[in-house]
Scaffold this motif. Structure first.
Motif, PDB file in Angstrom:
ATOM      1  N   PHE A 190      32.388 -14.208 -34.451  1.00 24.73           N
ATOM      2  CA  PHE A 190      31.390 -13.509 -35.263  1.00 24.73           C
ATOM      3  C   PHE A 190      31.560 -11.996 -35.178  1.00 24.73           C
ATOM      4  N   ALA A 191      31.882 -11.493 -33.970  1.00 19.03           N
ATOM      5  CA  ALA A 191      32.059 -10.053 -33.793  1.00 19.03           C
ATOM      6  C   ALA A 191      33.266  -9.555 -34.578  1.00 19.03           C
ATOM      7  N   CYS A 192      34.355 -10.343 -34.606  1.00 18.76           N
ATOM      8  CA  CYS A 192      35.537  -9.967 -35.391  1.00 18.76           C
ATOM      9  C   CYS A 192      35.201  -9.927 -36.880  1.00 18.76           C
ATOM     10  N   CYS A 193      34.438 -10.925 -37.332  1.00 14.05           N
ATOM     11  CA  CYS A 193      34.021 -10.944 -38.741  1.00 14.05           C
ATOM     12  C   CYS A 193      33.143  -9.749 -39.072  1.00 14.05           C
ATOM     13  N   LEU A 194      32.223  -9.416 -38.178  1.00 10.70           N
ATOM     14  CA  LEU A 194      31.338  -8.275 -38.394  1.00 10.70           C
ATOM     15  C   LEU A 194      32.136  -6.976 -38.448  1.00 10.70           C
ATOM     16  N   ALA A 195      33.065  -6.796 -37.498  1.00  7.61           N
ATOM     17  CA  ALA A 195      33.884  -5.586 -37.467  1.00  7.61           C
ATOM     18  C   ALA A 195      34.720  -5.470 -38.741  1.00  7.61           C
TER      19      ALA A 195
END
Length: 207
Positions: A190-195
């Protein structure tokens, strides 16, 4: 962040269960597991700060920092769980040696054995018969009673109780570690997608 708080709380509870035997336990590192859990919880809590700030401030740098740190933490946690899994039998032998040392030192410093008997609700090294030669049981072998006899004495031996305690908690730590690692992996995705979304948004805004 919730996982970090749970790790700290569980580690503190585990630490409080064994801190009464601190003097001799330090030599065989019986507090290694709870201390590791507390430290790991603090590290996860600090890492979660990057994730929260990165999401609130829509910072690509902080979000990617959070992703990388979370991935590294997940790998390290899986290595730790695997190590505990493979070394479990060896560690349980060390736990049994703790009780052996406490029993050997009971005449010189009996509070070692008393601490074990009170905290683990056990009596003697292998069982209550270990005290039969002296004709009475120490008060630490009973649950707050003023007199200790065979009707209210703890029946299980401290060696078995201590090993069982660590055996049960080792399984809890193992499965909890795997669950937390799975949650961290989901957080990493999720953090990679958000970034990536933040970077694309800022790139489109520049045109």
């Amino acid at each position: 962040m919730i996982c970090a708080i749970l790790l700290i709380v569980f580690g503190a509870l585990l630490f409080s269960k064994v801190h009464t035997v601190e003097d001799f336990a330090e030599a065989v590192k019986t507090q290694q597991v709870p201390v590791t859990m507390i430290v790991l919880g603090v590290v996860i809590l600090m890492i979660s700060f990057f994730g929260c700030c990165g999401a609130i401030r829509e910072s690509y740098c902080m979000s990617m920092t959070y992703s990388i740190l979370l991935f590294v933490l997940m790998i390290g946690q899986l290595v730790l769980v695997t190590y505990m899994w493979l070394q479990k039998d060896k560690y349980l032998i060390i736990m049994g040696d703790v009780v052996e040392k406490a029993w050997q030192n009971r005449t010189r410093k009996s509070d070692y054995m008393d601490a074990l008997q009170i905290s683990m609700e056990c009596c003697g090294r292998g069982g209550l018969r270990d005290y039969s030669y002296q004709g009475y049981y120490p008060l630490s072998c009973c649950d707050g009673a003023k007199q200790c006899n065979e009707s209210n004495v703890f029946k299980v031996g401290c060696k078995q109780a201590f090993v069982d305690f660590w055996d049960k908690n080792a399984d809890i730590i193992k499965y909890a570690g795997l669950v937390i690692a799975a949650i961290e992996f989901a957080g990493f995705i999720f953090a990679c997608c958000l970034a990536n979304n933040i970077r694309n948004y800022k790139r489109r805004s520049a045109y």
